[in-house]
Design an enzyme around this catalytic site. Structure first.
Site, mmCIF file in Angstrom:
data_model
loop_
_atom_site.group_PDB
_atom_site.id
_atom_site.type_symbol
_atom_site.label_atom_id
_atom_site.label_comp_id
_atom_site.label_asym_id
_atom_site.label_seq_id
_atom_site.Cartn_x
_atom_site.Cartn_y
_atom_site.Cartn_z
ATOM 1 N N SER A 24 56.512 69.475 41.789
ATOM 2 C CA SER A 24 57.461 68.376 41.998
ATOM 3 C C SER A 24 58.568 68.402 40.947
ATOM 4 O O SER A 24 59.440 67.544 40.946
ATOM 5 C CB SER A 24 56.726 67.040 41.941
ATOM 6 O OG SER A 24 55.975 66.930 40.743
ATOM 7 N N THR A 156 82.366 35.964 68.429
ATOM 8 C CA THR A 156 80.965 36.181 68.789
ATOM 9 C C THR A 156 81.015 37.201 69.924
ATOM 10 O O THR A 156 81.983 37.192 70.713
ATOM 11 C CB THR A 156 80.261 34.892 69.284
ATOM 12 O OG1 THR A 156 80.928 34.435 70.463
ATOM 13 C CG2 THR A 156 80.287 33.796 68.229
ATOM 14 N N HIS A 157 80.053 38.083 69.988
ATOM 15 C CA HIS A 157 80.081 39.173 70.981
ATOM 16 C C HIS A 157 81.335 40.038 70.841
ATOM 17 O O HIS A 157 81.757 40.683 71.794
ATOM 18 C CB HIS A 157 80.014 38.648 72.421
ATOM 19 C CG HIS A 157 78.967 37.589 72.643
ATOM 20 N ND1 HIS A 157 77.692 37.857 73.063
ATOM 21 C CD2 HIS A 157 79.037 36.239 72.455
ATOM 22 C CE1 HIS A 157 77.000 36.723 73.153
ATOM 23 N NE2 HIS A 157 77.789 35.728 72.772
ATOM 24 N N SER A 278 93.794 63.702 58.337
ATOM 25 C CA SER A 278 93.183 64.626 59.278
ATOM 26 C C SER A 278 93.791 66.003 59.048
ATOM 27 O O SER A 278 94.965 66.119 58.717
ATOM 28 C CB SER A 278 93.476 64.164 60.710
ATOM 29 O OG SER A 278 93.422 65.258 61.604
ATOM 30 N N LYS A 284 97.394 60.724 60.643
ATOM 31 C CA LYS A 284 96.167 59.936 60.541
ATOM 32 C C LYS A 284 95.913 59.338 59.168
ATOM 33 O O LYS A 284 96.209 59.938 58.145
ATOM 34 C CB LYS A 284 94.972 60.820 60.907
ATOM 35 C CG LYS A 284 94.954 61.216 62.369
ATOM 36 C CD LYS A 284 94.378 60.137 63.240
ATOM 37 C CE LYS A 284 92.864 60.214 63.212
ATOM 38 N NZ LYS A 284 92.258 59.166 64.020
ATOM 39 N N ASN A 286 92.370 57.636 57.886
ATOM 40 C CA ASN A 286 91.021 57.300 58.334
ATOM 41 C C ASN A 286 90.248 56.549 57.245
ATOM 42 O O ASN A 286 90.369 56.855 56.072
ATOM 43 C CB ASN A 286 90.259 58.570 58.704
ATOM 44 C CG ASN A 286 90.889 59.285 59.886
ATOM 45 O OD1 ASN A 286 91.427 58.642 60.789
ATOM 46 N ND2 ASN A 286 90.856 60.605 59.867
ATOM 47 N N GLU A 291 83.159 54.350 56.752
ATOM 48 C CA GLU A 291 82.256 55.015 57.704
ATOM 49 C C GLU A 291 81.044 55.607 56.992
ATOM 50 O O GLU A 291 79.935 55.605 57.523
ATOM 51 C CB GLU A 291 83.015 56.110 58.455
ATOM 52 C CG GLU A 291 84.070 55.526 59.381
ATOM 53 C CD GLU A 291 84.959 56.609 59.990
ATOM 54 O OE1 GLU A 291 85.014 56.687 61.210
ATOM 55 O OE2 GLU A 291 85.595 57.368 59.231
ATOM 56 N N GLN A 323 53.002 61.886 45.766
ATOM 57 C CA GLN A 323 54.088 62.591 45.084
ATOM 58 C C GLN A 323 55.356 62.578 45.943
ATOM 59 O O GLN A 323 56.460 62.735 45.438
ATOM 60 C CB GLN A 323 53.645 64.035 44.798
ATOM 61 C CG GLN A 323 54.660 64.878 44.088
ATOM 62 C CD GLN A 323 54.027 66.162 43.554
ATOM 63 O OE1 GLN A 323 53.319 66.143 42.566
ATOM 64 N NE2 GLN A 323 54.265 67.259 44.240
ATOM 65 N N LYS A 326 58.887 60.086 45.657
ATOM 66 C CA LYS A 326 60.044 60.117 44.767
ATOM 67 C C LYS A 326 61.355 60.506 45.424
ATOM 68 O O LYS A 326 62.368 59.812 45.262
ATOM 69 C CB LYS A 326 59.751 61.033 43.576
ATOM 70 C CG LYS A 326 58.759 60.363 42.647
ATOM 71 C CD LYS A 326 58.221 61.270 41.587
ATOM 72 C CE LYS A 326 56.862 60.753 41.157
ATOM 73 N NZ LYS A 326 55.801 61.005 42.195
HETATM 74 N N1 ARG Z 1 53.248 64.951 40.172
HETATM 75 C C1 ARG Z 1 52.304 63.927 40.483
HETATM 76 C C2 ARG Z 1 52.983 62.824 41.285
HETATM 77 O O1 ARG Z 1 54.170 62.776 41.270
HETATM 78 C C3 ARG Z 1 51.751 63.348 39.243
HETATM 79 C C4 ARG Z 1 50.350 62.836 39.364
HETATM 80 C C5 ARG Z 1 49.443 63.932 39.575
HETATM 81 N N2 ARG Z 1 48.108 63.505 39.546
HETATM 82 C C6 ARG Z 1 47.150 64.272 40.027
HETATM 83 N N3 ARG Z 1 45.973 63.813 39.993
HETATM 84 N N4 ARG Z 1 47.420 65.432 40.554
HETATM 85 O O2 ARG Z 1 52.329 62.040 41.935
#
Ligand code: ARG
Length: 459
Positions: A24, A156-157, A278, A284, A286, A291, A323, A326
């Site tokens: 990760s 409205t609408h 454009s 143009k 824009n 958007e 994981q 994130k």
């Molecule tokens: N990289 C892991 C995460 O983002 C960290 C926690 C990992 N824990 C484990 N028991 N492998 O969730």
């Protein structure tokens, strides 16, 4: 060879694809500041509790601070073999300070570590968003104020409904944004508890002090249950839910800017700074930023869906699925920050065209409701009857190709003989707007008061 952090029981190393799916570090390096902050608090607590020696604690502290400097200077080498930010930092700590680095992870697991890091990160994201939303509120109020009495059609609408003022319309968004701020503040308050010290899932036998780390990290208290602490991500969900509602509000305003700058409306003009051209059509202009605010709302809503679906089947406690929390959260945060700032920029940049708005109020018989209300008030008719009579007058106006207020009194009286010149006056859009003095209504005076109150409460 096997991972240095957990390789003891392994004879062989991971397959290349195992390493790739597991790592990760390419995204969770964004947690570096929170990871180091959490480790510093943990190490200081371990020293104070006599769990590790003072000298080791000092070495750990110096090493972690050096690592923070290296990451910020861009000289740190991240390694995918070390999986994540936690192990990248710890491995480097070992390079710098040697054996004492191995004592940092006493009474801690990556499970409570990542929960702590991510909470700190989301909390900071909320604080950043709050600052942006306050700025957007100021921008909206500054634009609303001079237009508290600028009359435009209310819809409205998307059909012309009743006259309102442009300032009143903008103040609707001010209110929405304040509820967004409130939702984010609620989420922040609820999430502000310390998962650190839950260890892997069951707590620890070391004499840790979770109040100490809570205080050091700005948390209100330790989380009450160790299993809960490592296994829930509801704080991220709440943040993304509040963020999704915010994104929807921004998207609706963005859509209105697209409409208002379109040829059919021309209610506002964006300067060159917020318009794009454009590559084929030289004429143009824009409204791309608007958007994109509308478009990026999809990412934020998508992040919430991803996280909800990822979590829904997970047994307690930690699972590696988590994981996956994130990337969507990071991406949603980037999109939200960009959208809030772009919206504040557009609001500050736009030039409303009161004449174009006034022209638009000539269509659609916007004051028909005022006439019906007047028939009730002056002649004492039941509203349903007044509605019917007014409808017949609207039909007459359409037949003659006229606006309601351009019909001669005689024409009005051909439908309802008791209509007086006084009653006819309710048909002007100015009188209509001025009469809407109910709390929260569009009368310019009422709008001015709402703006003053908003300045006092929201800025
Ligand atoms: N990289 C892991 C995460 O983002 C960290 C926690 C990992 N824990 C484990 N028991 N492998 O969730």
């Amino acid at each position: 060879d096997s991972n240095r952090m957990w390789g003891g029981r392994f004879a062989g190393g991971p397959a290349e694809i195992m390493e790739r799916i597991n790592a990760s570090i390419d995204f969770d390096r964004r947690l570096y500041a929170e990871d180091i902050e959490g480790s510093l608090a943990h190490a200081a607590m371990l020293v104070r509790q006599g769990i590790i020696r003072q000298e080791d604690g000092a070495a750990i502290k110096a090493g972690l601070e050096q690592i923070r400097g290296e990451i910020e200077a861009g000289t740190f080498t991240f390694s995918r073999a070390l999986e994540d930010i936690h192990m990248n930092v710890e491995a480097r700590l070992k390079e710098i300070i040697g054996a004492p680095a191995g004592r940092l992870h006493t009474a801690r697991s990556r499970n409570d570590q990542v929960a702590t890091d991510f909470r700190l990160w989301v909390r900071r994201a909320i604080d950043g968003l709050e600052a942006g939303l306050k700025d957007l509120t100021a921008a909206l109020l500054d634009l609303a104020e001079p237009h508290a009495g600028t009359i435009m059609p209310g819809y409205t609408h998307l059909q012309p409904a009743q006259p309102v003022t442009f300032g009143h319309h903008l103040m609707a968004y001010v209110e929405m944004i304040q509820r967004d701020r409130g939702r984010l503040a609620d989420a922040r308050r609820r999430m502000n508890e310390n998962p650190l010290g839950a260890a892997a899932l069951a707590g620890t036998s070391f004499p840790i002090d979770r109040d100490q780390t809570a205080k050091a990290l700005g948390f209100d208290r330790p989380m009450a249950n160790s299993l809960d602490a490592v296994s829930d991500r509801d704080y991220a969900l709440e943040y993304l839910a509040a963020g999704s509602i915010l994104a929807v509000h921004l998207s609706r305003l963005a859509e209105e800017i697209v409409l208002w700058t379109s040829d059919g409306f021309r209610f506002v003009r964006l300067s060159d700074a917020f318009s794009t051209g454009s590559s084929i059509m030289p004429q143009k202009r824009n409204p791309d930023a608007a958007e994109l605010v509308r478009g990026k709302a999809g990412r934020v809503i998508g992040a919430l869906q991803s996280l909800l679906i990822m979590m829904k089947g997970l047994p307690l406690t930690y699972g590696k699925d988590m994981q996956e929390d994130k990337e969507p959260t990071f991406e949603a945060t980037d999109s939200l920050a960009l959208c809030v700032a772009a919206m504040a920029g557009m609001v500050r940049d736009m030039t409303p065209d009161p004449a174009a708005m006034a022209r638009a109020t000539k269509n659609g018989h916007l004051t028909a409701t005022d006439l019906a209300d007047g028939l009730v008030r002056v002649l004492g008719l039941p509203f349903r009857e007044a509605h019917e009579i007014t409808g017949r007058i609207v039909r007459l106006a359409d037949e003659q190709g006229k606006a309601l207020w351009d019909l001669p009194l005689k024409a009005l009286q051909s439908v309802e003989p008791r209509i007086t010149p006084e009653l006819q006056k309710v048909l002007s859009v100015e009188n209509s707007v001025a009469s809407r003095t109910s709390v929260g209504g569009t009368a310019p005076e009422t709008v001015r008061r709402a703006i003053a109150q908003a300045r006092a409460r929201y800025l």
